[in-house]
Design a protein around this motif. Sequence first.
Motif, short mmCIF file in Angstrom:
data_model
loop_
_atom_site.label_atom_id
_atom_site.label_comp_id
_atom_site.label_asym_id
_atom_site.label_seq_id
_atom_site.Cartn_x
_atom_site.Cartn_y
_atom_site.Cartn_z
N VAL A 121 0.85 -1.20 0.00
CA VAL A 121 0.00 0.00 0.00
C VAL A 121 0.89 1.25 0.00
N ASP A 122 1.91 1.24 0.85
CA ASP A 122 2.84 2.38 0.90
C ASP A 122 3.60 2.52 -0.41
N VAL A 123 4.07 1.39 -0.95
CA VAL A 123 4.80 1.42 -2.23
C VAL A 123 3.91 1.97 -3.33
N SER A 124 2.66 1.51 -3.36
CA SER A 124 1.70 1.97 -4.36
C SER A 124 1.53 3.49 -4.31
N GLN A 125 1.37 4.01 -3.12
CA GLN A 125 1.16 5.45 -2.96
C GLN A 125 2.41 6.25 -3.27
N GLU A 126 3.57 5.77 -2.81
CA GLU A 126 4.83 6.47 -3.06
C GLU A 126 5.19 6.52 -4.54
N CYS A 127 4.86 5.45 -5.25
CA CYS A 127 5.24 5.33 -6.66
C CYS A 127 4.11 5.68 -7.63
N SER A 128 2.94 6.02 -7.08
CA SER A 128 1.77 6.34 -7.91
C SER A 128 1.43 5.22 -8.88
N ILE A 129 1.48 4.00 -8.37
CA ILE A 129 1.11 2.81 -9.16
C ILE A 129 -0.09 2.18 -8.48
N PRO A 130 -1.22 2.05 -9.16
CA PRO A 130 -2.44 1.52 -8.52
C PRO A 130 -2.26 0.08 -8.05
N LEU A 131 -2.93 -0.23 -6.92
CA LEU A 131 -2.81 -1.53 -6.26
C LEU A 131 -4.11 -2.30 -6.34
N ILE A 132 -4.00 -3.60 -6.62
CA ILE A 132 -5.14 -4.51 -6.62
C ILE A 132 -4.81 -5.64 -5.66
N SER A 133 -5.74 -6.00 -4.79
CA SER A 133 -5.54 -7.17 -3.94
C SER A 133 -6.13 -8.39 -4.63
N PHE A 134 -5.42 -9.50 -4.53
CA PHE A 134 -5.88 -10.76 -5.12
C PHE A 134 -6.05 -11.78 -4.01
N SER A 135 -7.24 -12.33 -3.88
CA SER A 135 -7.52 -13.33 -2.86
C SER A 135 -7.48 -14.73 -3.45
N VAL A 136 -6.66 -15.59 -2.83
CA VAL A 136 -6.61 -16.99 -3.24
C VAL A 136 -7.67 -17.80 -2.51
N TYR A 137 -8.43 -17.13 -1.64
CA TYR A 137 -9.50 -17.79 -0.89
C TYR A 137 -10.84 -17.59 -1.59
N THR A 138 -11.86 -18.33 -1.15
CA THR A 138 -13.19 -18.16 -1.73
C THR A 138 -13.79 -16.83 -1.28
N ALA A 139 -14.80 -16.38 -2.01
CA ALA A 139 -15.52 -15.17 -1.61
C ALA A 139 -16.25 -15.40 -0.29
N ALA A 140 -16.70 -16.62 -0.06
CA ALA A 140 -17.36 -16.93 1.21
C ALA A 140 -16.42 -16.72 2.38
N ALA A 141 -15.17 -17.16 2.25
CA ALA A 141 -14.19 -16.99 3.32
C ALA A 141 -13.86 -15.52 3.52
N VAL A 142 -13.71 -14.77 2.43
CA VAL A 142 -13.41 -13.34 2.53
C VAL A 142 -14.56 -12.60 3.21
N CYS A 143 -15.78 -12.92 2.82
CA CYS A 143 -16.95 -12.28 3.42
C CYS A 143 -17.10 -12.65 4.90
N PHE A 144 -16.74 -13.88 5.25
CA PHE A 144 -16.84 -14.31 6.64
C PHE A 144 -15.96 -13.44 7.54
N LEU A 145 -14.79 -13.05 7.07
CA LEU A 145 -13.92 -12.18 7.85
C LEU A 145 -14.53 -10.80 8.02
N GLY A 146 -15.28 -10.37 7.00
CA GLY A 146 -16.00 -9.12 7.11
C GLY A 146 -15.26 -7.91 6.60
N PRO A 147 -15.93 -6.75 6.57
CA PRO A 147 -15.31 -5.50 6.13
C PRO A 147 -14.28 -5.01 7.13
N PRO A 148 -13.40 -4.07 6.72
CA PRO A 148 -12.29 -3.62 7.58
C PRO A 148 -12.71 -3.13 8.97
N LYS A 149 -13.88 -2.54 9.11
CA LYS A 149 -14.26 -1.99 10.41
C LYS A 149 -14.44 -3.08 11.47
N TYR A 150 -14.58 -4.34 11.04
CA TYR A 150 -14.70 -5.44 11.99
C TYR A 150 -13.41 -6.26 12.12
#
Length: 467
Positions: A121-150
């Motif tokens: 995230v820091d590298v992306s901002q310092e270098c002005s290169i957009p960042l994409i996160s890639f999840s190797v887990y299922t969407a169900a697992a990602v949703c189970f963890l929840g949004p950042p506020k939780y």
Amino acid sequence: MAAVHVVMLPWLAFGHMIPFLEFSKALAKAGVRVTYVSTPRNIKRLPHIPEGLKGAVEFVALPLQAVDGLPDGAEATVDIPMDKIQYLKVAYDLLKESFRQLVLARSADWIITDFVADWTVDVSQECSIPLISFSVYTAAAVCFLGPPKYLTGEGQKELRGTPESLTHAPEWFGFKSAVAFRPFEAAGLHSVFYGNNASGRSDAERVAKVHKGSRLCCIRSCMEYEGEFIELFERISDKPMIPVGILAPEQDQEKSGTAEGSWAEIFKWLDQQDPKSVIFVGFGSEHKFTKEQVFEIAFGLELSRLPFLWALRKPDWAVEDSDALPMGFMERMQGKGIVSFGWAPQLEILAHPSIGGSLFHSGWGSIIETLQHGHSLVVLPFIVDQGLNARQLAAKGLAIEVERNEDGSFTREGVAKALRDAMVEEKGKGIRVGARKAAAVFGDWKLHQEHYIGEFAEYLTNESTDK
């Protein structure tokens, strides 16, 4: 116009590095140039880039620095026990500056990162290169963890403050779901995910930072399998989620040598078995089995009276291969089943017509490889997201989970019953039918490469031009 250039950075676990590599190859086929970054030893252990893609996918090795607590030569989670992984994260974090220099020198258009590398995230901002996160887990697992506020702070303390909070579907699901951890799974996972470690921050904090700093999340999945969870992510998150297909590995790119030596004999034995009659047993290398666990699986296979092929990595507690199995087991199973120690050509095994089912840990990558061929699934989860995957499969009627005791232990009788139900009993007929139907989706190369990857590659090109 020059091809859009993506720099890929996976976490140092083969369950992450392999999907990132498959993602890289799929994007390269769609005209995207990829730089794949890992460490020297890991790159040597990864499958080779196919000849036709060598100009489009390039490996770049960044050496790890020596870190107190991390054994010499350890560059992946498979090299170390669970309690040492925190030190691997410390070494991984120290790649930040060399990674920053790399993306600038190579004029990257995009960075695609794993959740552990929150410093991208820091590298992306310092270098002005957009960042994409890639999840190797299922969407169900990602949703189970929840949004950042939780994931951190008061939100986490309020809704995910105890292991028990992981044993039921979260309130943000908004629909009834069996996707949750068992108490014996939740206890260890809660402390590992939300607790601090030698790196100075929790995995949950890393996930939250990467989520907030990314333009979007792309995921190794498809709408046909879990569209409801992909849509849920976008409802509970401030970021879009783009499925990029299941990224199934290609059999002809696997290690060679299956036509010689012991594997030639094993495939000859498979050729002699009835179609769809053999159970393939494989649990990979990340979970370290106890003697009791291995023996219960062995006795369960024996009790099932089904032909099997078991790819078993010799546990640390066994001096010789023969020590890893109950006394007399190999003699009793002569002609009925085979145990092979060490590396196994899993993709070729699963593609063999005599294979009809698989007993495994329910890791997402293995689910994909198995459902491509419409095999019946018997799942015995152990670590990380495997429990969530098992519940999701069972809820969809695609798997039978081996029954567990409250402490997570299982019995030979439970293993045998699950195997017979999935393979031959009337109770498992729906599982067998469902698996065959799933193969139409998981084996559809055109859907995953041309539709999902094609659309994502188009997005990368268009957004790169506009930025």
